[in-house]
Design a protein around this motif. Structure first.
Motif, PDB file in Angstrom:
ATOM      1  N   LYS A   5      15.825  56.309  34.745  1.00 53.99           N
ATOM      2  CA  LYS A   5      16.370  54.986  35.396  1.00 53.99           C
ATOM      3  C   LYS A   5      14.901  54.593  36.619  1.00 53.99           C
ATOM      4  O   LYS A   5      14.764  52.986  36.417  1.00 53.99           O
ATOM      5  CB  LYS A   5      16.743  55.246  36.145  1.00 53.99           C
ATOM      6  N   LYS A   6      13.970  55.934  36.638  1.00 52.27           N
ATOM      7  CA  LYS A   6      12.755  54.605  37.971  1.00 52.27           C
ATOM      8  C   LYS A   6      11.548  55.662  37.636  1.00 52.27           C
ATOM      9  O   LYS A   6      11.935  57.335  37.872  1.00 52.27           O
ATOM     10  CB  LYS A   6      13.680  55.115  39.054  1.00 52.27           C
ATOM     11  N   ILE A   7      11.477  55.164  37.249  1.00 50.09           N
ATOM     12  CA  ILE A   7       9.715  56.305  36.957  1.00 50.09           C
ATOM     13  C   ILE A   7       8.315  56.099  37.601  1.00 50.09           C
ATOM     14  O   ILE A   7       8.191  54.597  38.356  1.00 50.09           O
ATOM     15  CB  ILE A   7       9.169  55.672  35.136  1.00 50.09           C
ATOM     16  N   VAL A   8       8.034  56.785  38.521  1.00 49.62           N
ATOM     17  CA  VAL A   8       6.556  56.532  39.516  1.00 49.62           C
ATOM     18  C   VAL A   8       5.451  57.330  38.455  1.00 49.62           C
ATOM     19  O   VAL A   8       5.694  58.752  37.914  1.00 49.62           O
ATOM     20  CB  VAL A   8       7.034  57.107  40.350  1.00 49.62           C
ATOM     21  N   VAL A   9       4.065  56.500  37.986  1.00 46.52           N
ATOM     22  CA  VAL A   9       3.017  56.875  37.419  1.00 46.52           C
ATOM     23  C   VAL A   9       2.363  56.532  38.762  1.00 46.52           C
ATOM     24  O   VAL A   9       2.300  56.180  39.453  1.00 46.52           O
ATOM     25  CB  VAL A   9       2.880  56.426  36.100  1.00 46.52           C
ATOM     26  N   SER A 169      10.985  59.328  45.964  1.00 49.86           N
ATOM     27  CA  SER A 169      12.712  59.903  46.643  1.00 49.86           C
ATOM     28  C   SER A 169      13.282  59.445  45.950  1.00 49.86           C
ATOM     29  O   SER A 169      14.989  60.535  45.853  1.00 49.86           O
ATOM     30  CB  SER A 169      12.809  59.223  48.314  1.00 49.86           C
ATOM     31  N   GLU A 170      13.050  58.546  44.509  1.00 46.99           N
ATOM     32  CA  GLU A 170      14.613  57.864  43.728  1.00 46.99           C
ATOM     33  C   GLU A 170      13.619  58.093  42.685  1.00 46.99           C
ATOM     34  O   GLU A 170      15.072  57.876  41.078  1.00 46.99           O
ATOM     35  CB  GLU A 170      15.026  56.349  44.063  1.00 46.99           C
ATOM     36  N   ALA A 171      12.797  58.779  42.090  1.00 45.16           N
ATOM     37  CA  ALA A 171      12.389  58.625  40.361  1.00 45.16           C
ATOM     38  C   ALA A 171      12.943  59.277  40.267  1.00 45.16           C
ATOM     39  O   ALA A 171      13.510  60.992  40.408  1.00 45.16           O
ATOM     40  CB  ALA A 171      10.809  58.766  40.128  1.00 45.16           C
ATOM     41  N   ASP A 172      13.421  59.299  39.080  1.00 43.82           N
ATOM     42  CA  ASP A 172      13.233  60.703  37.743  1.00 43.82           C
ATOM     43  C   ASP A 172      12.654  60.980  37.049  1.00 43.82           C
ATOM     44  O   ASP A 172      13.182  61.606  36.007  1.00 43.82           O
ATOM     45  CB  ASP A 172      14.991  60.387  37.237  1.00 43.82           C
ATOM     46  N   LEU A 173      11.566  60.269  36.778  1.00 46.28           N
ATOM     47  CA  LEU A 173      10.126  60.757  36.109  1.00 46.28           C
ATOM     48  C   LEU A 173       9.392  60.531  36.592  1.00 46.28           C
ATOM     49  O   LEU A 173       8.665  59.379  37.622  1.00 46.28           O
ATOM     50  CB  LEU A 173      10.313  59.994  35.029  1.00 46.28           C
ATOM     51  N   PHE A 174       8.388  61.166  36.813  1.00 43.17           N
ATOM     52  CA  PHE A 174       6.738  60.933  37.848  1.00 43.17           C
ATOM     53  C   PHE A 174       5.981  61.230  36.743  1.00 43.17           C
ATOM     54  O   PHE A 174       5.855  62.863  36.327  1.00 43.17           O
ATOM     55  CB  PHE A 174       6.216  62.573  39.474  1.00 43.17           C
ATOM     56  N   ILE A 175       4.771  60.701  36.199  1.00 43.57           N
ATOM     57  CA  ILE A 175       3.807  61.150  35.579  1.00 43.57           C
ATOM     58  C   ILE A 175       2.653  60.775  36.478  1.00 43.57           C
ATOM     59  O   ILE A 175       2.240  59.611  37.345  1.00 43.57           O
ATOM     60  CB  ILE A 175       3.548  59.800  34.505  1.00 43.57           C
ATOM     61  N   ALA A 176       1.096  62.259  36.426  1.00 50.92           N
ATOM     62  CA  ALA A 176       0.229  61.583  36.962  1.00 50.92           C
ATOM     63  C   ALA A 176      -0.945  61.547  35.184  1.00 50.92           C
ATOM     64  O   ALA A 176      -0.942  62.320  34.745  1.00 50.92           O
ATOM     65  CB  ALA A 176       0.312  62.872  37.895  1.00 50.92           C
ATOM     66  N   ILE A 177      -1.919  60.667  35.608  1.00 51.78           N
ATOM     67  CA  ILE A 177      -2.845  60.680  34.309  1.00 51.78           C
ATOM     68  C   ILE A 177      -3.740  60.561  35.052  1.00 51.78           C
ATOM     69  O   ILE A 177      -4.473  59.308  36.121  1.00 51.78           O
ATOM     70  CB  ILE A 177      -2.435  58.958  34.109  1.00 51.78           C
TER      71      ILE A 177
END
Ligand code: BV8
Length: 231
Positions: A5-9, A169-177
């Motif tokens: 629902k909430k993605i941070v890249v 704080s609300e993310a359900d997916l964190f992607i570092a590239i």
């Protein structure tokens, strides 16, 4: 990606490497050619403004020559942002605008932007595509100040941290590239995301300094792995 629902890249210099932009800590990276203390700190700027202005002028001149174009990783993140119907935030440590050139809309440059200059008194920003010299004064103050690069140097507060931490704080997916996980507070974002229950994926040419915090570590080139991830 529809299960999230909430993605941070978070992106770093590695996503721009295949576009021809030097990274910092890879072989013959920027910090092999310059001392960080001399060109990326307020002290270095006050000690020798010309050295620092030339360091960014050289990078801006190369970037404005148009030889650096977005690569498949940048384009894949645009596709992800467009297809994803949840909350999406793209945070970049990079000061180039390749994400914007590729078509990304929600880009947060936490370490500043190469193509902008800033009034040190009012913090007003101006688009700056040519060389920035110490006699380039702001036009926003009664007593004009020399404009500075709109760059977050070491020891300076990164941009947008409140917004970033709120999204983490609300993310359900964190992607570092394409980031070595060396520079904080960005390198600590994975722990923030995980403390909120997010899943975490690292895509990098080699294991970063914080790879052990990630649920998944995919080693390889961003231009290959990011399109695979978002398809
Ligand atoms: C601050 C300017 C106060 C722009 C940069 C703990 C908490 C808070 C602060 C600190 C802390 N511990 C230490 C600090 C202080 C310091 C810090 O982190 N020092 C380090 C050296 C230990 N941090 C700061 O000073 C920050 N400000 O702390 O303010 C504060 C206090 C509390 C809370 C908040 C704030 C300011 C940091 C910003 C400094 N400015 N640059 C410019 O000139 O470009 S940092 C610089 O490093 C760039 O911005 C760069 O983006 C950033 C991170 O580097 P990476 O992007 O990761 O690039 P790197 O070359 O390292 O790695 C590239 C990776 O890509 C490699 O792993 C490579 O293998 C990979 N790669 C290569 N090719 C590919 C690839 N991957 C995939 N595909 C490929 N093709």
């Amino acid at each position: 990606m529809s299960e999230y629902k909430k993605i941070v890249v978070l992106t770093g210099a590695g996503i721009s490497a295949e576009s021809g932009i030097d990274t910092f800590r890879s072989k013959d990276g920027l910090w092999e050619k310059f001392r960080l203390e001399d060109v990326a700190t307020p002290e270095g700027y006050h000690r020798d403004p010309k050295l620092v202005l030339d360091f960014y002028n050289q990078r801006r001149k190369q970037f404005c020559s148009g030889i650096n174009l977005p690569n498949a990783a940048h384009h894949a993140l645009v596709e992800l942002e467009q297809k994803f119907d949840g909350d999406f935030l793209l945070v970049t440590q990079n000061i180039d605008n390749l994400h914007e050139q590729a078509g990304s809309k929600s880009v947060l440059h936490m370490h500043g932007e190469l193509l902008k200059a800033r009034c040190p008194s009012s913090n007003q920003l101006v688009q700056w595509l040519g060389d920035l010299n110490s006699d380039d004064l702001c036009t926003c103050c009664q007593y004009p100040s020399p404009l500075r690069p709109h760059i977050v140097w070491f020891g300076e507060m990164p941009i947008g941290l409140d917004k970033i931490y709120h999204h983490l704080s609300e993310a359900d997916l964190f992607i570092a590239i394409g980031t070595s996980g060396t520079v904080y507070p960005a390198a600590g974002f994975v722990e923030e995301a995980k403390s909120s229950g997010a899943e975490s994926i690292e895509i990098n040419l080699e294991a970063s300094e914080v790879h052990s915090h990630f649920d998944q570590v995919k080693q390889g080139k961003a231009s290959q792995l990011v399109p695979e991830l978002v398809k």
